[in-house]
Design an enzyme around this catalytic site. Structure first.
Site, PDB file in Angstrom:
ATOM      1  N   ASP A 175      22.993  71.967 -10.963  1.00  0.00           N
ATOM      2  CA  ASP A 175      21.857  71.466 -11.718  1.00  0.00           C
ATOM      3  C   ASP A 175      20.487  71.644 -11.054  1.00  0.00           C
ATOM      4  O   ASP A 175      19.813  72.630 -11.253  1.00  0.00           O
ATOM      5  CB  ASP A 175      22.098  69.992 -12.071  1.00  0.00           C
ATOM      6  CG  ASP A 175      23.270  69.820 -13.029  1.00  0.00           C
ATOM      7  OD1 ASP A 175      24.065  70.771 -13.141  1.00  0.00           O
ATOM      8  OD2 ASP A 175      23.396  68.769 -13.656  1.00  0.00           O
ATOM      9  N   GLU A 229      30.655  59.126  -8.586  1.00  0.00           N
ATOM     10  CA  GLU A 229      30.350  60.535  -8.833  1.00  0.00           C
ATOM     11  C   GLU A 229      29.886  61.239  -7.554  1.00  0.00           C
ATOM     12  O   GLU A 229      30.232  62.392  -7.302  1.00  0.00           O
ATOM     13  CB  GLU A 229      29.262  60.622  -9.907  1.00  0.00           C
ATOM     14  CG  GLU A 229      28.875  62.032 -10.306  1.00  0.00           C
ATOM     15  CD  GLU A 229      27.801  62.052 -11.386  1.00  0.00           C
ATOM     16  OE1 GLU A 229      27.526  63.142 -11.913  1.00  0.00           O
ATOM     17  OE2 GLU A 229      27.233  60.978 -11.692  1.00  0.00           O
TER      18      GLU A 229
END
Length: 724
Positions: free
Chosen positions: A486, A683
């Site tokens: 990302d 995460e």
């Protein structure tokens, strides 16, 4: 919520899940079991238990609602006689469908120890709470997924009627007023509500009409004991943690992590939004292409619904990411492949069945309106020129490794081993699987080469091959979402002449995997072709991406003078050729790579390898998504690569062994400590504190910690070649 998830779970037998509901002061346990038999997939049952927490009042009232619905062709009806006061005893629903045949669904009353709230208001006489409240709805198929909203809408009508009847000042107690109507009728969705005082227990049983015997509570009790014992026995044979993690506290943790990974496997079906306009801007050939593509994406009529499609997949997080992610999947399946190879290969096949005629697979599978309701509109559309890291090829490599290792099938004593491992017990089954899938694998591979190519010739770059260079499509100034990394820093501004280190590394891994698959199924000419690509990729990684100045691998771009230059943001991208196993043990680059990994001022932290160097001016900036945090998927690749290097004689063997041992320990201890502290897997993890952050209950690739725990203990400097 003080934590929730599977304590133990196997997709073939069932398991136990616990919800620690601190807000409502109760712990709810569901024990789910499967009973094979018949021609329609067998029967199943679930035992629901509620246990008040220590801080609960003496009379804790809990309301539980179970619902069942039939979508599409089929029938599901409550077979109890309608009673305006509710149903005493077991609630029964009879149903049928083409896939399930005839079946019976029962919700039991539970044991005599169950207690219900006593009458405290005159409304109790019309709706006593010592029995089940059942209400039926007829719902359009397209709205069945909105059961929660439908329930609240229905319940609000009941609440309004009670308030109207009794007034605000004389309203019934909450457990009486927040109830559904007693309204059994024909419908395709049926709600069953039970209200308890204190601890409770009841069963939900699905009995297939073609099964030898119907389900009952005794069969659930027996199956729960069998499933628990079988899970523990299998885990101790195939994924047992090794020292220093072979203590009971780590075993409970490992059971939970694997179980939540397996518990996140599901079937998804529905249509998807795709832009097949093939706008010329999507070629991304011009400078300023990111602005052109942004404009093209806004054009009306380009996006259309396609499908329906279906996908069998392991998801990253049930509450937050309940859908399939292509690059996540390969990491998810690494430990699953050790547990159940047949299950793993079913999931892999399901992904490749999504492929279009060009070889494209959408990187995010947002199938149907329910899935889309969880995703912001700007991220829902999939584009056929967007790629994603081909991590499913990690699984093909694992399969080929296991086929080459006669000791890979553990003597588990598992009666289901022949179902879990037919491809390993009989290599011809594996070869048939690979042959059947091989045309799709080739199509996907050459789609990558066609759509993600990088430009060498236009900029007079010097390299062993003029073809082996790669660039992610779909980038903007701030993101390369297609890379999976990302917001990781990239050359600025974006340029059509960019070359990406991580992508050429993934292509190297993918090519190696294709070569090995071709060898396995005797496609000799193809194997030679892939060998040629592989050699050229490995040579070009050094020629195009190694910076002598920075002593690391870097992305490349074109400067104002039309010259190719390196743009070096030290971090995960810098070590990708090592992570993907493309650097041999005698590579002259290895020393600098290990220096970068092990330097506390660069990538090393007490909690794992940082995504970006601590010295980088971009460290902890912007979104800070891949600009500092520790990610388990990349750290797993690092642990595995360090282990492989530790098993290879050479000048780096001892150092690799030490780094492997330290990194393995740091990762496991931190994920375990955070799991104990917060009751969740996360995460990502903060590189300075180790604290879990972003998405909680992220039991996808963070569950790779189970695989890491099962890797060999090399604290004594042992060299022991072990299949990983």
């Amino acid at each position: 919520m003080a934590g929730y998830g599977w304590d133990e779970y196997d997709v073939r037998t069932g398991g136990r899940q616990t919800i620690h509901d601190a807000g409502n002061m109760i712990d709810i346990t569901t024990e789910f079991v499967k009973i094979p038999g018949g021609q329609h997939g067998g029967s199943w049952g679930v035992r629901i238990r509620g246990t008040p927490r220590d801080n609960a009042p003496e009379h804790l009232v809990t309301s539980i609602i179970f619902y069942a619905a039939m979508e599409g062709f089929g029938n599901l009806q409550v077979s109890n006689e309608e009673d305006e006061s509710g149903i005493e005893g077991t609630v029964k629903m009879e149903g049928s469908s083409n896939e399930l045949g005839e079946f019976l669904l029962e919700v039991t009353e539970g044991p005599e120890s169950n207690v219900h709230p006593p009458p405290r208001h005159k409304s109790y006489s019309s709706k006593p709470l010592d029995r089940s409240i059942v209400s039926s709805l007829q719902v359009e198929d397209k709205n069945i997924w909105q059961a929660k909203a439908l329930l609240f809408q229905h319940m609000k009508t009941e609440i309004d009627e009670m308030i109207s009847l009794y007034g605000q000042e004389n309203a019934p107690p909450p457990w009486q007023i927040f109830t559904i109507a007693n309204n059994i009728r024909e419908g395709n969705m049926h709600f069953v509500q039970k209200v308890f005082d204190g601890a409770f227990e009841f069963d939900v049983m699905f009995s297939s009409g073609s099964a030898p015997e119907p389900m009952d509570s005794n069969s659930i009790s027996k199956a729960i004991k069998t499933a628990t014992r079988a899970f523990s026995d299998r885990f101790s044979k195939v994924l047992a943690p090794t020292a220093p993690f072979n203590k009971s506290k780590y075993r409970v943790f490992a059971h939970s992590m694997l179980s939540n990974l397996l518990g996140g496997i599901g079937y998804f079906h529905g249509d998807a939004l795709v832009d097949r306009s093939y706008a010329p801007e999507y070629e991304e050939e011009n400078e300023g292409f990111w602005e052109e593509t942004a404009e093209a994406r806004q054009r009306q009529g380009a996006v259309k619904l396609e499908g329906p499609a279906e996908l069998y997949t392991s998801i990253p997080s049930r509450p937050f990411f309940p859908r399939g992610f292509l690059w996540d999947e390969g990491f998810h399946l690494v430990p699953v492949a050790d547990w159940d190879m047949d299950l793993t290969l079913d999931i892999v096949r399901s992904w490749f069945n999504l492929m279009d005629e060009d070889g494209w697979i959408g990187r995010e599978q947002i199938l149907g309106p329910e899935a889309r309701s969880k995703v912001p509109p700007e991220f829902q559309v999939q584009y056929p020129h967007y790629a994603n890291p081909p991590t499913l090829f990690l699984i093909f490599e694992a399969l080929v490794d296991k086929l080459g290792n006669a000791g890979s099938i553990h003597d588990s004593g598992d009666p289901l081993e022949s179902i879990r491992s037919p491809h390993l017990q009989n290599p011809e089954n594996a070869k048939k699987y690979l042959r059947d899938l091989y045309p799709l694998l080739k199509r996907h591979y050459f789609w990558f080469r066609k759509t993600q190519w990088g430009d060498i010739k236009s900029y007079d770059r010097e390299a062993f091959s003029t073809r082996e260079a790669y660039r992610w499509r779909g980038r903007s100034t701030a993101h390369v979402l297609t890379s999976g990394l990302d917001d990781y820093p990239r050359p600025q501004p974006p340029h059509p002449g960019e070359l990406h280190t991580d992508l050429i590394s993934w292509m190297g891994m993918m090519t190696r995997s294709m070569r090995r698959i071709a060898d396995t199924i005797d496609e000799t000419d193809d194997a030679k072709e892939f060998q040629g690509y592989e050699t050229a990729i490995i040579r070009n990684i050094d020629d195009l991406h190694w910076s002598n100045k920075e002593q690391t691998y870097c992305d490349a771009t074109i400067d104002d003078y039309e010259e190719s230059v390196h743009v070096c943001h030290k971090g995960y991208i810098s070590i990708f050729p090592f992570l993907t196993g493309l650097l041999p043990a005698d590579s002259p680059r290895l020393g600098a790579i290990l220096d970068l990994i092990s330097d506390p001022e660069e990538l090393w932290s007490p909690y794992g390898i940082r995504s970006l160097s601590k010295r980088s001016p971009n460290y902890h900036t912007g979104e800070d998504y891949w600009r500092s945090p520790v990610w388990m998927n990349i750290n797993y690749l690092a642990v595995k690569s360090l282990f492989d290097l530790s098993q290879s004689p050479g000048s780096h063997q001892k150092r690799a062994t030490k780094l492997y041992t330290s990194l393995r320990t740091n990762l496991v201890e931190n994920v375990f400590n955070e799991w104990e502290r917060t009751k969740f897997a996360w995460e990502q993890y903060h590189p300075e504190t180790g604290h879990g952050q972003r998405t909680q209950h992220f039991t996808g690739w963070t569950s790779l910690v189970v695989k890491i725990m099962a890797m060999p203990d090399l604290r004594g400097g042992n060299v022991m070649k072990e299949e990983l």
